[in-house]
Design a protein around this motif. Structure first.
Motif, PDB file in Angstrom:
ATOM      1  N   GLU A  13       8.826  12.541  -3.829  1.00 20.56           N
ATOM      2  CA  GLU A  13       8.072  13.797  -3.740  1.00 20.56           C
ATOM      3  C   GLU A  13       8.135  14.626  -5.013  1.00 20.56           C
ATOM      4  O   GLU A  13       7.445  15.623  -5.125  1.00 20.56           O
ATOM      5  CB  GLU A  13       8.648  14.635  -2.588  1.00 20.56           C
TER       6      GLU A  13
ATOM      7  N   PHE B 171      19.248   1.343  -0.555  1.00 18.89           N
ATOM      8  CA  PHE B 171      18.676   0.816  -1.804  1.00 18.89           C
ATOM      9  C   PHE B 171      19.779   0.271  -2.700  1.00 18.89           C
ATOM     10  O   PHE B 171      20.968   0.556  -2.491  1.00 18.89           O
ATOM     11  CB  PHE B 171      17.860   1.897  -2.536  1.00 18.89           C
TER      12      PHE B 171
ATOM     13  N   GLY C  94       1.350   0.555  -4.947  1.00 22.42           N
ATOM     14  CA  GLY C  94       0.160  -0.257  -4.688  1.00 22.42           C
ATOM     15  C   GLY C  94      -1.121   0.529  -4.911  1.00 22.42           C
ATOM     16  O   GLY C  94      -2.031   0.074  -5.629  1.00 22.42           O
TER      17      GLY C  94
ATOM     18  N   VAL D  80       9.200   8.478   0.777  1.00 24.08           N
ATOM     19  CA  VAL D  80       9.822   9.526  -0.034  1.00 24.08           C
ATOM     20  C   VAL D  80       9.215   9.426  -1.439  1.00 24.08           C
ATOM     21  O   VAL D  80       8.319   8.627  -1.653  1.00 24.08           O
ATOM     22  CB  VAL D  80      11.369   9.391  -0.068  1.00 24.08           C
TER      23      VAL D  80
ATOM     24  N   PRO E 242      16.760   8.919  -7.480  1.00 31.28           N
ATOM     25  CA  PRO E 242      15.722   9.887  -7.855  1.00 31.28           C
ATOM     26  C   PRO E 242      16.205  11.182  -8.513  1.00 31.28           C
ATOM     27  O   PRO E 242      15.468  12.161  -8.530  1.00 31.28           O
ATOM     28  CB  PRO E 242      15.054  10.190  -6.508  1.00 31.28           C
TER      29      PRO E 242
ATOM     30  N   GLY F 290       0.816  -1.223   0.000  1.00 29.08           N
ATOM     31  CA  GLY F 290       0.000   0.000   0.000  1.00 29.08           C
ATOM     32  C   GLY F 290       0.848   1.270   0.000  1.00 29.08           C
ATOM     33  O   GLY F 290       0.504   2.254   0.641  1.00 29.08           O
TER      34      GLY F 290
ATOM     35  N   VAL G 207      -3.662  -5.776  -0.278  1.00 28.30           N
ATOM     36  CA  VAL G 207      -3.229  -6.218   1.051  1.00 28.30           C
ATOM     37  C   VAL G 207      -2.049  -5.355   1.474  1.00 28.30           C
ATOM     38  O   VAL G 207      -1.079  -5.219   0.723  1.00 28.30           O
ATOM     39  CB  VAL G 207      -2.741  -7.695   1.014  1.00 28.30           C
ATOM     40  N   GLU G 208      -2.146  -4.757   2.654  1.00 27.38           N
ATOM     41  CA  GLU G 208      -0.994  -3.994   3.147  1.00 27.38           C
ATOM     42  C   GLU G 208      -0.781  -4.252   4.627  1.00 27.38           C
ATOM     43  O   GLU G 208      -1.727  -4.479   5.376  1.00 27.38           O
ATOM     44  CB  GLU G 208      -1.129  -2.495   2.855  1.00 27.38           C
TER      45      GLU G 208
HETATM   46  C1  LIG Z   1      15.598   8.241  -1.328  1.00 22.23           C
HETATM   47  C2  LIG Z   1      14.511   8.084  -2.333  1.00 22.23           C
HETATM   48  C3  LIG Z   1      13.956   9.211  -2.918  1.00 22.23           C
HETATM   49  C4  LIG Z   1      12.962   9.064  -3.896  1.00 22.23           C
HETATM   50  N1  LIG Z   1      12.474  10.173  -4.525  1.00 22.23           N
HETATM   51  C5  LIG Z   1      11.639  10.030  -5.570  1.00 22.23           C
HETATM   52  C6  LIG Z   1      11.184  11.140  -6.298  1.00 22.23           C
HETATM   53  O1  LIG Z   1      11.494  12.280  -5.983  1.00 22.23           O
HETATM   54  N2  LIG Z   1      10.362  10.916  -7.350  1.00 22.23           N
HETATM   55  C7  LIG Z   1       9.981   9.665  -7.729  1.00 22.23           C
HETATM   56  O2  LIG Z   1       9.281   9.518  -8.731  1.00 22.23           O
HETATM   57  N3  LIG Z   1      10.348   8.592  -7.010  1.00 22.23           N
HETATM   58  C8  LIG Z   1      11.176   8.744  -5.958  1.00 22.23           C
HETATM   59  N4  LIG Z   1      11.553   7.647  -5.240  1.00 22.23           N
HETATM   60  C9  LIG Z   1      10.945   6.360  -5.530  1.00 22.23           C
HETATM   61  C10 LIG Z   1       9.571   6.289  -4.880  1.00 22.23           C
HETATM   62  O3  LIG Z   1       9.680   6.549  -3.497  1.00 22.23           O
HETATM   63  C11 LIG Z   1       8.948   4.909  -5.087  1.00 22.23           C
HETATM   64  O4  LIG Z   1       8.984   4.585  -6.438  1.00 22.23           O
HETATM   65  C12 LIG Z   1       7.508   4.888  -4.648  1.00 22.23           C
HETATM   66  O5  LIG Z   1       7.376   5.371  -3.353  1.00 22.23           O
HETATM   67  C13 LIG Z   1       6.936   3.508  -4.755  1.00 22.23           C
HETATM   68  O6  LIG Z   1       7.257   2.713  -3.653  1.00 22.23           O
HETATM   69  P1  LIG Z   1       6.520   1.311  -3.535  1.00 22.23           P
HETATM   70  O7  LIG Z   1       5.072   1.553  -3.393  1.00 22.23           O
HETATM   71  O8  LIG Z   1       6.993   0.444  -4.637  1.00 22.23           O
HETATM   72  O9  LIG Z   1       7.126   0.690  -2.204  1.00 22.23           O
HETATM   73  P2  LIG Z   1       6.883   1.037  -0.645  1.00 22.23           P
HETATM   74  O10 LIG Z   1       6.531   2.454  -0.450  1.00 22.23           O
HETATM   75  O11 LIG Z   1       8.096   0.517   0.064  1.00 22.23           O
HETATM   76  O12 LIG Z   1       5.611   0.185  -0.235  1.00 22.23           O
HETATM   77  C14 LIG Z   1       5.707  -1.184   0.067  1.00 22.23           C
HETATM   78  C15 LIG Z   1       4.371  -1.655   0.621  1.00 22.23           C
HETATM   79  O13 LIG Z   1       4.415  -3.066   0.749  1.00 22.23           O
HETATM   80  C16 LIG Z   1       3.867  -3.437   1.983  1.00 22.23           C
HETATM   81  N5  LIG Z   1       4.465  -4.700   2.427  1.00 22.23           N
HETATM   82  C17 LIG Z   1       5.768  -5.054   2.421  1.00 22.23           C
HETATM   83  N6  LIG Z   1       5.923  -6.283   2.925  1.00 22.23           N
HETATM   84  C18 LIG Z   1       4.683  -6.733   3.259  1.00 22.23           C
HETATM   85  C19 LIG Z   1       4.189  -7.916   3.818  1.00 22.23           C
HETATM   86  N7  LIG Z   1       4.986  -8.924   4.211  1.00 22.23           N
HETATM   87  N8  LIG Z   1       2.853  -8.025   4.006  1.00 22.23           N
HETATM   88  C20 LIG Z   1       2.006  -7.034   3.657  1.00 22.23           C
HETATM   89  N9  LIG Z   1       2.432  -5.884   3.117  1.00 22.23           N
HETATM   90  C21 LIG Z   1       3.750  -5.732   2.926  1.00 22.23           C
HETATM   91  C22 LIG Z   1       4.223  -2.290   2.931  1.00 22.23           C
HETATM   92  O14 LIG Z   1       3.348  -2.256   4.054  1.00 22.23           O
HETATM   93  C23 LIG Z   1       4.016  -1.107   1.999  1.00 22.23           C
HETATM   94  O15 LIG Z   1       2.665  -0.725   2.017  1.00 22.23           O
HETATM   95  C24 LIG Z   1      12.514   7.781  -4.243  1.00 22.23           C
HETATM   96  C25 LIG Z   1      13.039   6.653  -3.616  1.00 22.23           C
HETATM   97  C26 LIG Z   1      14.036   6.787  -2.670  1.00 22.23           C
HETATM   98  C27 LIG Z   1      14.610   5.565  -2.036  1.00 22.23           C
END
Ligand SMILES: Cc1cc2nc3c(=O)[nH]c(=O)nc-3n(C[C@H](O)[C@H](O)[C@H](O)COP(=O)(O)OP(=O)(O)OC[C@H]3O[C@@H](n4cnc5c(N)ncnc54)[C@H](O)[C@@H]3O)c2cc1C
Length: 507
Positions: free
Chosen positions: A53, A319, A17, A51, A344, A13, A41-42
């Motif tokens: 932004e 990362f 997600g 992050v 990023p 989530g 599911v989250e």
């Molecule tokens: C330092 C940094 C800066 C960034 N800045 C930018 C930016 O400026 N612009 C940009 O476009 N992108 C940026 N990004 C990338 C951006 O943050 C991600 O692409 C975006 O937030 C997507 O993350 P995600 O949803 O894939 O993962 P996450 O946000 O990590 O979400 C993972 C989800 O999975 C769930 N989960 C994990 N394991 C389980 C489990 N066992 N059971 C149930 N749920 C689970 C967690 O609860 C969570 O809800 C940046 C990344 C980093 C590291």
């Protein structure tokens, strides 16, 4: 027998997600009584990365697709406008250039105006700075904002814009959208991924014993790639030899006026810091290479870069840059961090979530087991992320800095052949090799080449076919028009207040 994807189960989530949930709900629930279902599911135990932004103009495609009202979105997510990225100290200490969204001048005689500008520069004739050709850069550097206009008579047709926003608020916004459309949310922690005999995913087993079955799974579980890697074994291709930054420390600080409509990225001893102004705070962070800098040094550098009081404790994030070898395996598509990550610097990750979702819609299978759709999707998504990777590597490799071990490493490292070919074409004859489907268009490559001090030996041959007097006149008129339009535009804060129909909270 064909297996259709009726029940989608999204794991995670975070931004990925909820973006997937919102877009799938828009796609699948158009017809009343649709047999399709979406469950997300989250885990309450694992917070999203939080992050993320800064965005690029393609974010508007998502808002349009979801029929989201811009003012509502900007208000709910603490957003500001973004016109591009200001790069400080990248070529050498003290250097400053801008990568603006949109075009660098109009096209004349089949060639972008910047090629005629380049031709003048190579001939040793005086030219304005390249930024003078960018409508977005001129608006940004004057702290002003106006939306692009379709009207070809206004230089605003060459502008482009995106947003800075609060990632947590965006996830909440998209969650409300998706739940209102019928997506079911389950809070639970996945302990195990159960596979069927053919190796495809059968269900997600939660720690409380519940079993979430589905036809098609979308892995948005973040860096760990719980389904795609841990259960399905799709390996991760590590690109840290080209992009050695593997840590970030993030620390928000108090807002200060004026609100700049751009992201600022400043090169540092072992990486770079970001400064992202939201309506109510500034997002700051230092992206660094742990091989060249430890966490304490990084925190000290970031604190030294702050322009206002910190609002929280610093947060360290680990990362690995790279991509999932196959982002779609059997009945599982990985999105977001689970499918790969590039630092990023050019704000590309959120774009990739959306772009890959749409690529998936283009390859939406009647039969989940259709290998041809999966393969084409995987090939195309690799092509996109590799092009972005090359563009990012250029930001380091092309620098003239040699002042720290980090900069000596990145300016001496081997680069991918694909980038080598692009560089050769530019350096020998001013050609920018970008395909129509590439995310970064020639104007973007040009902004970085020029910002890093690269001038080709010879101009694009098509520039020779246009009389110099004519192109010089166009250059002068265009830069003048851009400057006038920039100075006539309202300040950034006034544009935001007009959109929101209320004054901004005091900063
Ligand atoms: C330092 C940094 C800066 C960034 N800045 C930018 C930016 O400026 N612009 C940009 O476009 N992108 C940026 N990004 C990338 C951006 O943050 C991600 O692409 C975006 O937030 C997507 O993350 P995600 O949803 O894939 O993962 P996450 O946000 O990590 O979400 C993972 C989800 O999975 C769930 N989960 C994990 N394991 C389980 C489990 N066992 N059971 C149930 N749920 C689970 C967690 O609860 C969570 O809800 C940046 C990344 C980093 C590291």
């Amino acid at each position: 027998m064909t297996r259709s994807a009726d029940h989608f189960v999204i794991l995670g989530g975070g931004t990925a997600g909820w973006m997937a949930a919102a877009c799938l709900s828009r796609l699948l629930f158009r017809v009343p009584g649709s047999p399709k279902r979406v469950t997300l599911v989250e885990s309450a135990e694992i917070a999203p990365i939080g992050v993320g932004e800064a965005t690029i103009p393609s974010i508007q495609d998502m808002l349009r697709y979801l029929n989201i009202d811009e003012a509502d979105f900007v208000s709910a997510t603490d957003a500001t406008y973004k016109l591009g990225i200001r790069f400080r100290d990248w070529r050498v200490a003290g250097s400053d250039f801008f990568h603006g969204f949109g075009e660098l001048g109009p096209t004349i005689e089949n060639l972008p105006l910047f090629q005629h500008w380049l031709s003048e520069k190579i001939a040793g004739r005086p030219v304005p700075p390249l930024e003078a050709l960018s409508m977005s850069a001129q608006l940004a550097l004057n702290n002003r904002f106006a939306k692009p206009k379709q009207d070809g008579n206004s230089p605003l047709f060459m502008a482009g814009y995106a947003y800075h926003f609060d990632a947590a608020k965006v996830a909440t916004y998209l969650r409300d959208y998706a739940e209102a459309k019928g997506v079911k949310r389950i809070e639970g922690h996945v302990a195990e991924v159960a596979l069927a005999v053919d190796g495809s995913v059968n269900s997600l087993r939660l720690t409380d014993g519940r079993d979430i079955t589905g036809d098609f799974f979308i892995d948005c579980s973040g860096f760990k790639g719980l389904i795609i890697e841990k259960a399905l074994g799709s390996p991760f291709e590590d690109w840290s030899h080209w992009l050695p930054c593997d840590r970030a420390v993030a620390l928000p600080s108090q807002s200060i006026a004026p609100l700049q409509p751009y992201t600022q990225v400043t090169a540092r001893d072992a990486g770079w810091t970001w400064r992202i102004p939201l309506q109510s705070r500034i997002g700051n962070g230092y992206v660094y290479a742990s091989r060249f800098c430890d966490a304490a040094q990084a925190e000290q550098t970031l604190r030294g870069a702050l322009e206002s009081q910190p609002l929280a404790e610093p947060r360290q994030i680990h990362f690995t840059p790279g991509r999932r070898r196959e982002a779609w395996v059997k009945n599982c598509l990985s999105l977001g961090l689970a499918s790969g990550f590039l630092e990023p610097l050019e704000s590309t990750s959120i774009h990739l979530i959306f772009a890959n979702l749409f690529r998936f819609f283009d390859h939406f299978p009647r039969d989940i087991d259709s290998a041809v759709l999966r393969q084409t999707y995987n090939d195309r998504s690799v092509r996109e992320i590799e092009e972005i990777r090359d563009f990012l590597i250029l930001h380091y490799w092309a620098s003239a800095r040699r002042d720290t071990p980090f900069w000596r490493y990145v300016t001496a490292m081997d680069i991918p052949d694909s980038l080598g070919a692009k560089l050769e074409a530019f350096r020998t004859q001013g050609k920018i090799l970008a395909d129509y489907y590439d995310l970064f268009k020639p104007a973007s490559w040009m902004a970085i080449y020029d910002g890093m001090g690269f001038t080709p030996k010879a101009p694009d041959p098509l520039a020779d076919l246009v009389p110099g007097d004519f192109s010089r006149r166009v250059l002068q008129n265009v830069t003048q028009g851009i400057r006038q339009a920039a100075l006539a535009a309202p300040p950034h804060e006034a544009s935001l207040a007009a959109l929101l129909r209320r004054p901004l909270s005091p900063v």
